[in-house]
Design a protein around this motif. Structure first.
Motif, PDB file in Angstrom:
ATOM      1  N   ASN A 150       0.814  -1.221   0.000  1.00  0.00           N
ATOM      2  CA  ASN A 150       0.000   0.000   0.000  1.00  0.00           C
ATOM      3  C   ASN A 150       0.841   1.262   0.000  1.00  0.00           C
ATOM      4  OD1 ASN A 150      -2.482  -1.193  -0.106  1.00  0.00           O
ATOM      5  ND2 ASN A 150      -2.984  -0.943   2.067  1.00  0.00           N
ATOM      6  N   THR A 153       1.555   1.571  -3.776  1.00  0.00           N
ATOM      7  CA  THR A 153       0.425   1.603  -4.711  1.00  0.00           C
ATOM      8  C   THR A 153      -0.450   2.830  -4.515  1.00  0.00           C
ATOM      9  OG1 THR A 153      -0.935   0.253  -3.210  1.00  0.00           O
ATOM     10  CG2 THR A 153       0.365  -0.906  -4.869  1.00  0.00           C
ATOM     11  N   GLN A 154      -0.441   3.425  -3.322  1.00  0.00           N
ATOM     12  CA  GLN A 154      -1.231   4.623  -3.091  1.00  0.00           C
ATOM     13  C   GLN A 154      -0.527   5.895  -3.561  1.00  0.00           C
ATOM     14  OE1 GLN A 154      -2.293   4.629   1.067  1.00  0.00           O
ATOM     15  NE2 GLN A 154      -3.600   2.813   0.888  1.00  0.00           N
ATOM     16  N   LYS A 157       1.985   4.581  -9.880  1.00  0.00           N
ATOM     17  CA  LYS A 157       1.856   3.310 -10.586  1.00  0.00           C
ATOM     18  C   LYS A 157       2.947   2.346 -10.121  1.00  0.00           C
ATOM     19  CE  LYS A 157      -0.433   5.072 -14.707  1.00  0.00           C
ATOM     20  NZ  LYS A 157      -1.709   4.440 -14.306  1.00  0.00           N
ATOM     21  N   ASP A 173      -6.098  -4.912  -5.891  1.00  0.00           N
ATOM     22  CA  ASP A 173      -6.980  -4.327  -6.898  1.00  0.00           C
ATOM     23  C   ASP A 173      -6.841  -2.812  -6.882  1.00  0.00           C
ATOM     24  OD1 ASP A 173      -8.886  -3.897  -8.798  1.00  0.00           O
ATOM     25  OD2 ASP A 173     -10.594  -4.159  -7.432  1.00  0.00           O
ATOM     26  N   SER A 174      -6.191  -2.292  -7.922  1.00  0.00           N
ATOM     27  CA  SER A 174      -6.004  -0.852  -8.031  1.00  0.00           C
ATOM     28  C   SER A 174      -5.678  -0.503  -9.482  1.00  0.00           C
ATOM     29  CB  SER A 174      -4.857  -0.382  -7.128  1.00  0.00           C
ATOM     30  OG  SER A 174      -4.484   0.944  -7.439  1.00  0.00           O
ATOM     31  N   ASN A 176      -3.635   1.498 -10.378  1.00  0.00           N
ATOM     32  CA  ASN A 176      -2.209   1.824 -10.439  1.00  0.00           C
ATOM     33  C   ASN A 176      -1.322   0.607 -10.692  1.00  0.00           C
ATOM     34  OD1 ASN A 176      -2.417   4.567 -10.066  1.00  0.00           O
ATOM     35  ND2 ASN A 176      -2.174   4.484  -7.844  1.00  0.00           N
TER      36      ASN A 176
END
Length: 223
Positions: A150, A153-154, A157, A173-174, A176
């Protein structure tokens, strides 16, 4: 002459390359789920030398993928590399497996690269690199869950590269995220990295060098 023999045996891919000053001259590799390294490694070494019209005495150094990865695969590669270095009286170079994997893709300046190898169950060996291939998070073994990575990914990319990416694709699931599950460690990407170390005289102690297993090897007994 800066001719380096590169050996990659950390996974199911038995890969051998010969390079001059970082430029790949010949590559031979085979990905077999049966880990055919013990049968193929020395055959591939002879084949790449023949293809490049070189002999063993032309080799300036041997580079080996140091892990993490398969215990057996790493042992085979390191043993072969040490034997050649000792016999030819040339230096040994080690290249981090995940570092060379990161170089398999090019990403936008704000993206991250997470090379990862499948370990047991939901575990992976991973590290995090920026777009300039500088490692920005330690190599570690971890159990994948919905909150894994996280921190990265937050922000931007993230490209997951390697056999462990498939595990992540089922949990994370994102928008990015991009997954490259078919990527395997290869001697191809080792060429430039081993040349950098050779030019800097960054060599391993032939007597004491050991692969980077990351975890203690555990023998599984049949019940």
């Amino acid at each position: 002459m800066g001719i380096i023999l590169n050996l990659e045996t950390a996974t199911t891919n038995c890969s051998v390359g010969i390079a001059r000053e970082g430029r790949l001259l010949a590559l031979k590799e085979n990905n077999s789920i049966n880990y055919s390294h013990s049968e193929q490694l020395h055959v591939f070494i002879k084949e790449v030398l023949d293809e490049a019209s070189l002999s063993f005495t032309d080799i300036s150094a041997v580079a080996v993928s140091k892990g993490p990865g398969s215990y057996t695969g790493l042992r085979i590669g390191v043993s072969a590399a040490k034997g050649l270095c000792y016999a030819l009286d040339i230096p040994l170079i080690s290249v981090a497996t995940l570092q060379s994997m990161a170089h398999q893709i090019a990403v936008t300046p704000d993206a991250y690269i997470v090379p990862m190898l499948d370990a047991r169950r939901m575990e992976v060996y991973s590290a995090v690199f920026d777009s300039n291939y500088q490692q920005i998070a330690d190599t570690k073994a971890e159990i994948i869950n919905e909150d894994s990575f996280n921190e990265w990914t937050q922000k931007s990319k993230v490209h997951f590269v390697g056999s462990g990416a498939e595990k992540c694709s089922t949990l994370l699931d994102s928008p990015n995220l991009t997954f490259h599950p078919k990527a395997l460690p290869s001697a191809k990407e080792m060429s430039a990295l081993s040349w950098e170390k050779y030019a800097a005289a960054d060599f391993e102690d032939l007597a004491y060098f050991e692969p980077y297993y990351l975890k203690d090897f555990m023998l599984q007994q049949k019940s």
